[in-house]
Motif scaffolding. Structure first.
Motif, PDB file in Angstrom:
ATOM      1  N   VAL A 105      -1.435   2.110  -6.605  1.00 37.09           N
ATOM      2  CA  VAL A 105      -0.155   2.836  -6.484  1.00 37.09           C
ATOM      3  C   VAL A 105      -0.328   4.003  -5.500  1.00 37.09           C
ATOM      4  N   SER A 106      -1.475   4.669  -5.553  1.00 35.66           N
ATOM      5  CA  SER A 106      -1.721   5.765  -4.596  1.00 35.66           C
ATOM      6  C   SER A 106      -1.703   5.242  -3.164  1.00 35.66           C
ATOM      7  N   ARG A 107      -2.305   4.075  -2.975  1.00 39.60           N
ATOM      8  CA  ARG A 107      -2.303   3.499  -1.622  1.00 39.60           C
ATOM      9  C   ARG A 107      -0.888   3.182  -1.170  1.00 39.60           C
ATOM     10  N   LEU A 108      -0.100   2.639  -2.101  1.00 36.45           N
ATOM     11  CA  LEU A 108       1.276   2.286  -1.754  1.00 36.45           C
ATOM     12  C   LEU A 108       2.049   3.547  -1.341  1.00 36.45           C
ATOM     13  N   ALA A 111       1.142   4.504   2.046  1.00 32.07           N
ATOM     14  CA  ALA A 111       1.674   3.599   3.065  1.00 32.07           C
ATOM     15  C   ALA A 111       3.173   3.808   3.292  1.00 32.07           C
ATOM     16  N   ILE A 112       3.868   4.283   2.263  1.00 34.37           N
ATOM     17  CA  ILE A 112       5.318   4.492   2.376  1.00 34.37           C
ATOM     18  C   ILE A 112       5.631   5.874   2.959  1.00 34.37           C
ATOM     19  N   LEU A 139       4.669  13.324  -3.404  1.00 36.05           N
ATOM     20  CA  LEU A 139       5.440  13.218  -2.160  1.00 36.05           C
ATOM     21  C   LEU A 139       6.492  14.316  -2.042  1.00 36.05           C
ATOM     22  N   ALA A 140       6.669  15.085  -3.112  1.00 37.96           N
ATOM     23  CA  ALA A 140       7.585  16.232  -3.042  1.00 37.96           C
ATOM     24  C   ALA A 140       7.148  17.180  -1.923  1.00 37.96           C
ATOM     25  N   ALA A 141       5.855  17.203  -1.632  1.00 37.39           N
ATOM     26  CA  ALA A 141       5.351  18.065  -0.558  1.00 37.39           C
ATOM     27  C   ALA A 141       5.982  17.711   0.793  1.00 37.39           C
ATOM     28  N   LEU A 142       6.514  16.486   0.911  1.00 38.41           N
ATOM     29  CA  LEU A 142       7.157  16.072   2.174  1.00 38.41           C
ATOM     30  C   LEU A 142       8.649  16.385   2.179  1.00 38.41           C
ATOM     31  N   GLY A 143       9.118  17.013   1.095  1.00 40.44           N
ATOM     32  CA  GLY A 143      10.555  17.296   1.014  1.00 40.44           C
ATOM     33  C   GLY A 143      11.321  16.195   0.301  1.00 40.44           C
ATOM     34  N   VAL A 144      10.583  15.223  -0.246  1.00 39.16           N
ATOM     35  CA  VAL A 144      11.236  14.145  -1.002  1.00 39.16           C
ATOM     36  C   VAL A 144      11.694  14.722  -2.335  1.00 39.16           C
ATOM     37  N   LYS A 145      12.912  14.291  -2.741  1.00 42.57           N
ATOM     38  CA  LYS A 145      13.426  14.793  -4.020  1.00 42.57           C
ATOM     39  C   LYS A 145      13.056  13.808  -5.132  1.00 42.57           C
ATOM     40  N   SER A 245       6.475 -10.194   0.607  1.00 44.26           N
ATOM     41  CA  SER A 245       6.006 -10.275   2.003  1.00 44.26           C
ATOM     42  C   SER A 245       6.859  -9.444   2.957  1.00 44.26           C
ATOM     43  N   ASP A 246       8.199  -9.436   2.762  1.00 45.03           N
ATOM     44  CA  ASP A 246       9.016  -8.653   3.701  1.00 45.03           C
ATOM     45  C   ASP A 246       8.757  -7.159   3.527  1.00 45.03           C
ATOM     46  N   ARG A 247       8.476  -6.741   2.289  1.00 41.22           N
ATOM     47  CA  ARG A 247       8.168  -5.317   2.051  1.00 41.22           C
ATOM     48  C   ARG A 247       6.803  -4.971   2.643  1.00 41.22           C
ATOM     49  N   LEU A 248       5.849  -5.896   2.478  1.00 40.63           N
ATOM     50  CA  LEU A 248       4.503  -5.667   3.013  1.00 40.63           C
ATOM     51  C   LEU A 248       4.582  -5.500   4.532  1.00 40.63           C
ATOM     52  N   ALA A 249       5.426  -6.317   5.154  1.00 39.90           N
ATOM     53  CA  ALA A 249       5.556  -6.236   6.616  1.00 39.90           C
ATOM     54  C   ALA A 249       6.072  -4.860   7.046  1.00 39.90           C
ATOM     55  N   GLU A 250       6.881  -4.229   6.194  1.00 45.17           N
ATOM     56  CA  GLU A 250       7.447  -2.911   6.566  1.00 45.17           C
ATOM     57  C   GLU A 250       6.451  -1.770   6.369  1.00 45.17           C
ATOM     58  N   LEU A 251       5.424  -1.996   5.544  1.00 52.79           N
ATOM     59  CA  LEU A 251       4.551  -0.877   5.165  1.00 52.79           C
ATOM     60  C   LEU A 251       3.624  -0.455   6.303  1.00 52.79           C
ATOM     61  N   ASN A 252       3.303   0.826   6.333  1.00 53.72           N
ATOM     62  CA  ASN A 252       2.333   1.320   7.311  1.00 53.72           C
ATOM     63  C   ASN A 252       0.930   0.894   6.917  1.00 53.72           C
TER      64      ASN A 252
END
Ligand SMILES: Cc1ncc(COP(=O)(O)O)c(C=O)c1O
Length: 420
Positions: A105-108, A111-112, A139-145, A245-252
């Protein structure tokens, strides 16, 4: 496949127990939500791989190529285990393999993260194990709510009606559990996912507490990310994340920089994956297939799971009846319908800290446990932090009714003793 249909053939329990060498002990192991014991075939496979294939992958020499093929086959066989009602199943290259659910989950989240903008929203629950909360809250550190889908204190469940007002056009991700490792009741993952998708939000589902008990029909549920730990599903200490697979393709890519642009699960497997553990994990689908053979000739993928669910329902029903019969015991969570309730049962005892209870059963060589089980927000929400959390009894299909009876006798004597 419908694991909730009535099973006709009971589990061959002697055979089942003989498949798990660690059960040859005089301890009754009822802390299985912490970790199940591994199959003997899994242990043999790990050892075989390490003895026979101590090579790096990806080279041109034959043993390297052969080892690579074995591991592809193992990933394929885990994907085949995750089959749904109409035979739909993930592709092997939709499975990311890592050391633990927490790590995956941390890796995900990593990647997002580069794709999130300040003001984007992520919904987490206060019911989940921290593995599916901390990486998102950071991820709140990035300004995500961050928004919280709270446990409903009346029903003691996650209610979809409480989720609706949290979803909006800024929702990017909904992270929730398929089954709480304390409450033991399954959430309607397909309905929740459909609602999130209506708002264009992805879902990340923690399937850790569900996976040892029911088939993982990830395609039917239409989930984007679904994570579970093999060491709780009779396997070795590794974890698997289904990533559509489509989500994996979008991930960094979070693997090495020179691999930017790579496709497939490798982009979430920095430094590779635990070879011998993936090879060992394929012993689990083999076990289910053999169990199916013994039950009905193996024609129906769902049959082993139905027999497992029946055995678990018998164990839960006996224990729940007993716990309900005691005035000084309060079951934590909904009493539930036995088909959606997993055999993970938590309770508190009036006037007692939960830490006082498991030691009462230890002279009878019974292993149960107390605490927050890394779901401290849930324990806080339930107002049980000062009570040392809950007492948790977590069973799987290899537990027996005799073991439940021994537990009940021991608990009964211990609780009576506490009342003086
Ligand atoms: C429901 C749940 N989710 C996640 C985890 C974390 O799994 P891991 O130890 O593989 O990180 C656990 C472990 O107990 C769990 O019970």
């Amino acid at each position: 496949m419908n694991p909730e249909q009535a099973s006709t053939t009971p589990l061959p329990l002697d055979w089942v127990r003989a498949q798990f060498p660690a059960l040859a002990t005089d301890w009754i192991l009822m802390d299985n939500a912490g970790g199940s014991v591994p199959l003997g075939s899994v242990i043999d496979r790990v050892s075989h791989y390490m003895a026979r294939w101590p090579v790096q992958l990806g080279a041109s020499y034959a043993p390297s190529a052969e080892a690579g093929k074995l591991l592809e086959d193992a990933r394929e066989s885990l994907a085949a285990m995750m089959v749904g009602a109409d035979g739909a199943r993930p592709a092997a290259d939709e499975l990311v393999v890592g050391s633990s659910t927490s790590s995956l989950v941390s890796r995900l989240a990593r990647a997002i993260a580069p794709d999130l903008a300040p003001g984007d929203e992520i919904i987490v629950t206060d019911v989940d194990h921290e593995a599916n909360i901390t990486p998102w809250r950071r991820l709140a550190a990035l300004g995500v709510k961050l928004r919280t889908w709270h446990l409903n204190l009346e029903s003691r469940r996650l209610e979809i009606d409480d989720l609706r007002p949290l979803l909006n056009e800024r929702s990017r991700l909904l992270c929730f559990t398929h089954a709480s490792n304390l409450l033991g009741e399954a959430t309607p993952v397909k309905d929740i996912t459909a609602l999130a998708h209506k708002h264009d939000a992805r879902v990340c589902v923690d399937g850790v507490a569900y996976a040892p008990h029911r088939p993982l029909a990830v395609r039917d549920w239409d989930v984007d990310f679904y994570v579970f730990s093999m060491y709780k599903v009779y396997g070795p200490h590794c974890a698997v994340m289904f990533t559509r697979s489509d989500r994996l393709a979008e991930l960094n890519n979070i693997n090495h920089q020179f691999m930017d642009g790579m496709e497939g699960p490798g982009k979430l497997e920095p430094g590779g994956f635990p070879y011998e553990l993936l090879y060992g994990a394929a012993g689990v689908p083999d076990y289910l297939a053999e169990l199916g053979q013994r039950l009905d000739g193996g024609a129906d993928d769902a049959q082993p799971w139905r027999a497992i669910a029946d055995q678990e329902a018998a164990l839960s029903s006996r224990l729940l009846d007993y716990l309900h019969s005691r005035e000084d015991v309060e079951i934590v969570g909904s009493a539930g319908n036995l088909s959606s309730r997993l055999p993970t049962i938590s309770f508190t005892v009036t006037g007692q800290r939960s830490s006082a209870i498991p030691p009462l059963c230890e002279p009878a060589r019974i292993g149960i446990r107390w605490g927050h089980f890394y779901a401290p927000r849930l324990v806080e929400r339930l107002g049980l932090t000062d009570r040392d959390g809950v007492v948790r009894i977590s069973m799987v299909h290899y537990n027996t009714i005799d073991e439940v009876h021994t537990l009940i006798r021991s608990l009964d004597a211990g609780l009576d003793g506490l009342r003086g």
